[in-house]
Design a protein around this motif. Structure first.
Motif, PDB file in Angstrom:
ATOM      1  N   GLY A   7       0.069  -8.114   3.168  1.00  0.00           N
ATOM      2  CA  GLY A   7       0.048  -8.761   1.851  1.00  0.00           C
ATOM      3  C   GLY A   7       0.199  -7.773   0.723  1.00  0.00           C
ATOM      4  O   GLY A   7       0.457  -6.586   0.947  1.00  0.00           O
ATOM      5  N   LYS A  10      -2.538  -5.461  -4.297  1.00  0.00           N
ATOM      6  CA  LYS A  10      -3.619  -6.059  -5.088  1.00  0.00           C
ATOM      7  C   LYS A  10      -3.910  -7.438  -4.487  1.00  0.00           C
ATOM      8  O   LYS A  10      -3.104  -8.367  -4.643  1.00  0.00           O
ATOM      9  N   ARG A  11      -5.028  -7.555  -3.801  1.00  0.00           N
ATOM     10  CA  ARG A  11      -5.319  -8.789  -3.082  1.00  0.00           C
ATOM     11  C   ARG A  11      -5.742  -9.897  -4.042  1.00  0.00           C
ATOM     12  O   ARG A  11      -6.552  -9.661  -4.941  1.00  0.00           O
ATOM     13  N   THR A  12      -5.222 -11.081  -3.818  1.00  0.00           N
ATOM     14  CA  THR A  12      -5.612 -12.214  -4.656  1.00  0.00           C
ATOM     15  C   THR A  12      -6.721 -12.969  -3.929  1.00  0.00           C
ATOM     16  O   THR A  12      -7.092 -12.631  -2.792  1.00  0.00           O
ATOM     17  N   GLU A  15      -5.729 -13.878  -0.292  1.00  0.00           N
ATOM     18  CA  GLU A  15      -5.814 -12.816   0.722  1.00  0.00           C
ATOM     19  C   GLU A  15      -7.278 -12.492   1.039  1.00  0.00           C
ATOM     20  O   GLU A  15      -7.640 -12.271   2.198  1.00  0.00           O
ATOM     21  N   LEU A  16      -8.115 -12.481   0.007  1.00  0.00           N
ATOM     22  CA  LEU A  16      -9.530 -12.160   0.234  1.00  0.00           C
ATOM     23  C   LEU A  16     -10.195 -13.229   1.102  1.00  0.00           C
ATOM     24  O   LEU A  16     -10.958 -12.921   2.019  1.00  0.00           O
ATOM     25  N   TYR A  31      -5.855  -4.946   7.022  1.00  0.00           N
ATOM     26  CA  TYR A  31      -4.994  -5.343   5.903  1.00  0.00           C
ATOM     27  C   TYR A  31      -3.912  -4.284   5.730  1.00  0.00           C
ATOM     28  O   TYR A  31      -4.201  -3.099   5.558  1.00  0.00           O
ATOM     29  N   PRO A  33      -1.119  -3.255   3.213  1.00  0.00           N
ATOM     30  CA  PRO A  33      -0.490  -3.508   1.913  1.00  0.00           C
ATOM     31  C   PRO A  33       1.015  -3.230   2.023  1.00  0.00           C
ATOM     32  O   PRO A  33       1.393  -2.125   2.414  1.00  0.00           O
ATOM     33  N   ARG A  63       1.749 -12.495   3.911  1.00  0.00           N
ATOM     34  CA  ARG A  63       1.574 -13.041   2.550  1.00  0.00           C
ATOM     35  C   ARG A  63       2.326 -12.080   1.639  1.00  0.00           C
ATOM     36  O   ARG A  63       1.736 -11.308   0.882  1.00  0.00           O
TER      37      ARG A  63
END
Ligand SMILES: Nc1ncnc2c1ncn2[C@@H]1O[C@H](COP(=O)(O)OP(=O)(O)O)[C@@H](O)[C@H]1O
Ligand SMILES: [Mg+2]
Length: 289
Positions: A7, A10-12, A15-16, A31, A33, A63
């Motif tokens: 994803g 910067k996780r939204t 994603e969190l 995760y 990135p 994602r």
């Protein structure tokens, strides 16, 4: 079982939430990135982040932000045939990025969609404006969150919007307006089920029902016909996870858009359904197939 979540750096919220729920049921969740992974070929292919290789995982949940579409697609295409489970076919990322193409592929599977027209030139589409009912919808092919959807009340306003699209070297995408009271339905498909559905109501004076432009979501008991439509759309595009936008229509519902990475915030808040958990469980099921 090991899951890789690919994803944005910067996780939204989405994603969190997915990370949290996946960590409850997978042995390992990492995760990756997308901005930081390295695709390597050194005799063997690998997709590396901090010494970890996606190819060592049982499943990957993508994602990928739109701005990294092609890089993301490269990674997903590489994973094809490796035995790693993916909830969507890599092509689905490309197909759903283009709203017009999505509709055409759906129509091929006999899924109801609005009348649509596409051209690079405004002049080529003027004949449509003579016969169409107003308002008419104009869209950018790659828009999202309601941004890029416009409504014209007259031929003159339609032409001025088309001029703008042409001037910006954007394809001119014209769609029949599907009558509705400022409402649409967002259905979340996970596997073979619609796990959650909300009705989104546009704010006063607005035709777009997206939450991102002020729409309000509420839990919705989806009809059998709408549910079948959503499942059929996801299947047609080879997606085990999808956010399908449906307009009720005068007589029968139709699909206006299929989202490959549906946001979870609005739907979880409106329905109270733990959509992230549904997705996590589906990913685990995939691993055992
Ligand atoms: N053909 C249409 N007729 C009437 N309303 C539409 C039509 N297409 C889109 N809309 C409205 O605009 C919203 C956004 O359109 P959509 O195609 O889903 O684009 P986005 O990717 O921006 O969500 C829809 O949720 C719906 O409320
Ligand atoms: Mg939409």
């Amino acid at each position: 079982m090991k899951l890789a979540l690919l994803g944005p750096e910067k996780r939204t919220y989405s994603e969190l939430r997915l990370l949290k729920e996946c960590k409850q049921i997978f042995d390992t969740v990492t995760y990756f990135p997308i901005q930081k992974v390295v695709i390597e070929f050194d005799g063997e292919l690998s997709v590396i982040y901090r010494g970890k290789n996606i190819l060592d995982y049982d499943a990957v949940l993508p994602r990928i932000p739109r701005s990294y579409l092609h890089f993301g697609l490269t990674v997903l295409e590489m994973l094809k045939g490796t035995g790693i489970k993916m909830p969507i076919a890599p092509e689905a990322v490309l197909h759903t990025h283009n709203k017009f193409l999505t509709l055409i592929l759906l129509a091929r599977h006999e899924i109801r969609i609005p009348k649509t027209y596409l051209s690079l030139k405004r002049k080529a589409l003027e004949f449509v404006l003579e016969n169409v009912k107003y308002p008419v919808v104009l869209k950018t092919v790659y828009g999202c969150m309601g941004k890029g959807v416009m409504f014209a009340d007259s031929k003159e306003s339609a032409i001025s919007i088309m001029d703008l699209l042409e001037n910006l070297h954007q394809p001119v995408f014209v769609e029949e307006y599907v009558k509705n009271p400022g409402e649409d339905i967002r259905a979340i498909v996970v596997g073979e089920r619609v796990v959650a559905a909300m009705k989104r109501k546009a704010k006063a004076g607005e035709k777009r029902a997206n939450i991102g432009v002020g729409g309000i979501g509420e839990n919705y008991r989806i009809s059998e016909e709408e549910s079948e439509l959503a499942l059929k759309a996801a299947r047609a595009l080879q997606m085990g996870i999808a956010g399908v936008d449906i307009l009720p229509g005068k007589k029968r519902p139709c699909v206006v858009e299929v989202n490959v990475y549906p946001g979870l915030k609005g739907i979880e808040a409106a329905t109270g359904v733990n959509v992230a958990k549904e997705i996590a469980c589906y990913m685990l099921d995939l691993c055992s197939k």
